[in-house]
Design an enzyme around this catalytic site. Sequence first.
Site, PDB file in Angstrom:
ATOM      1  CB  THR A  46      -0.907   0.052   1.238  1.00 51.28           C
ATOM      2  OG1 THR A  46      -0.129   0.405   2.389  1.00 51.28           O
ATOM      3  CG2 THR A  46      -1.623  -1.254   1.474  1.00 51.28           C
ATOM      4  CG  ASP A  47       1.462   5.741  -1.418  1.00 54.78           C
ATOM      5  OD1 ASP A  47       2.361   6.005  -0.592  1.00 54.78           O
ATOM      6  OD2 ASP A  47       1.386   6.296  -2.525  1.00 54.78           O
ATOM      7  CG  PHE A  48       2.705   7.263   4.595  1.00 54.26           C
ATOM      8  CD1 PHE A  48       3.959   6.964   5.085  1.00 54.26           C
ATOM      9  CD2 PHE A  48       1.826   7.956   5.419  1.00 54.26           C
ATOM     10  CE1 PHE A  48       4.343   7.349   6.356  1.00 54.26           C
ATOM     11  CE2 PHE A  48       2.189   8.345   6.686  1.00 54.26           C
ATOM     12  CZ  PHE A  48       3.452   8.034   7.160  1.00 54.26           C
ATOM     13  CG  ASN A  49      -2.200   6.386   7.531  1.00 51.54           C
ATOM     14  OD1 ASN A  49      -2.035   5.494   8.358  1.00 51.54           O
ATOM     15  ND2 ASN A  49      -3.038   7.386   7.727  1.00 51.54           N
TER      16      ASN A  49
END
Length: 765
Positions: free
Chosen positions: A283-286
């Site tokens: 995933t991307d950040f958060n």
Amino acid sequence: MRKAAWLILVTLLSSDGIGAQSWPESAPDYAKLHFIDKLMRQMTVEEKIGQLRLNCIGAQSPREQLLEEAGASTLGGIFYAVGRSELREFQDAALRSRLKIPLFFAYDVIHGHRTLFPIGLGLASTWDTDAIALSGRIAAKEASADGLDMVFSPMVDIARDPRWGRASEGWGEDTHLSARYTESMVNALQGATLDAAGNVMASAKHFALYGAAEGGRDYNSVDMSLPRMYQDYLPPYRAAVKAGVGAMMLTYVAINGIPATSNIWLIRDLLRQQWRFKGLVITDFNAVAELVSHGVARDGREAAMLAIKAGVSMSMSDTYFRDELPGLLQSGAVSQKDIDDAVREVLGAKYDLGLFADPYLRIGTAKDDPADINAEHRLHRAQVRDVARKSLVLLKNDRAVLPLDKTAVVAVVGPLAKSRVDILGNWSSIGSSAQAISVYDGIAHALDAPNRLLYARGADVTGDPLVLDYLNAPGANPADVEVDPRSPTRMLQEAMDVARQADVVVVVVGESRGMSYEGASRASLALPGYQTQLISALKSTGKPLVLVLMNGRPLSIGVEHQLADAVLETWYSGTEGGNAIADVLFGDYNPSGKLPISFPRSVGQVPTYYSHLNTSRPYQADAPRAVTSRYFDEAYGPLYPFGFGLSYTNFSVSDITLTRQSLKRGEALGASVVVKNIGQRAGGTVVQLYIHDISASISRPVKELKGFQKIMLQAGEEQVVHFNLSEEDLKFYNAQLEYAAEPGEFSVMIGLDSREVKQRRFELL
């Protein structure tokens, strides 16, 4: 099972699904599979879930907490930590754990690590896959030498809306060009084998369609038909998969209403089943937490469930996998297989990286740590200077103002002229601005005569309080924008006084690097601040005016184009940018760059990409008052078209010669032109081939790039440039997502940009 037998079995049993093309699947590595199966049988649920977590040091995950998690095998990898001594401490902690499962270490290395190459749009402007590969090899070597195993690169999103700040990171608007560059970069980063120091795992991003966000607003949604998706936007990601990319980072955006992080069709059906991707899905950040913001998850528990069931391997900046997966597993909402499948991919990546064989493969031993991590010998200046020169695009050169005479008195003006921070561009990894060469520095080196070099700032890059508050917010990254305390009038007057003393004025204008960055979408494409007024004032002095652009997106500079005698697009050209720019300005290097993205005349023209579909009433240049598809208050077409770029010499292109008038399936058709350097000096150019399917089952683009060759010619020299076309080049996805070439008439076009082309027709039988 022998490899040959395995390939036969895969061929017989595999099904590509709708719209997919097939290629042979590699035979399994039985030693790897056996090792991972044996290890997983020894792992607890907590240790398995821990492998799915990719975190960085921060408020959410303090350093001591990450060290503790590494020691308990409840952490899979760390990103945004760099430097061998620091990473060694984390790996030491991991190897004190019960099963001694190593960590991997990742970082954003988009256009170089310590040596910064031009940003993505700059690299794309070289139209040179060898230059792309060189930048990737050096980035891999430098990142590996700092202990990194994975880089979040390349960024391969097709970008056709220059309002999007992240357009700066990618390859531009064209599908074919982007796919070619993606393949070159993945191969360069990963090398022949991943388990060797000096090679790193690539993580292509952002899967998928991030560049198509509505209105060019970062994180916005995408609503797109499947034929367009398959045709225009998916091929670069697929090129990464076919090149063997080790990981794929997901986009933040919702695709047709479903966020990528929870999109079963995107991850499981398309990426895993149709494309047979076996690597990590990160995933991307958060982004798992942001499923709640998207409105598809009620809370963290549901967000974690949706992400793991969709096929996510690792959660970046994770708390939800850690906190929610144990309970979800216990309740039956998530199966053991859901978790085990993801764990197997993480362990497989670590195996491929050679970390089970040697957890310190890239970290090395303390005795070999560099005494000075910023030592000059760790940079690759000669290579980056050469690539940066190839990335510069000459957009205008009236009356041959360029190249400049080294005996001239040169006034260097503009808010970006002395900026070493901005020339590095966004996502500058750990490159040092102290080691960067500004435009002013480069011109000073070229002149080597302080009495012939004048300077004035002239204006700030912006004076808008709203913009400055955004760019200079606490914790802003990239660095803050410098503001001169003097009034705009005073700075402008100083610039005019300096210009009057010079033989020629070089004005360096554009955007600060923070204006072309993640989250930095712009509603306007005009030069910010008082920069246009500065250019107008300098023009009034009557001195030759050279415009040097530093920017991360196409700008609408119609007025400035008219005012300037010459315009040089330099993007953010990296560590040696100033020297490379000076090489071109003074003629030590003849520019050969071509635009990978169209420049609109105004923001109202967006989107203005070259490969648009025709309409029922196409624009008619010979009937400007006709009721056609155009804006009546703006000249038709972009200011600078895709593929455009001038040289200090001129080239002629002959009519096209075809080897045959019709093409049978399984055969090839040759198309060639004679390109001649009709100028007075040696130079390079890019010969570009486009096709148009004249009549098909669905409307097809007016032009599609299908081939290009970069050539160098001496003055007076000519060269036959030959392309081969096959049925494969004519295929497209029809309304049923069938990938095929339909019989009928085609145009083949060859030229030195997408606008000015020679044309012939042939028929596919």
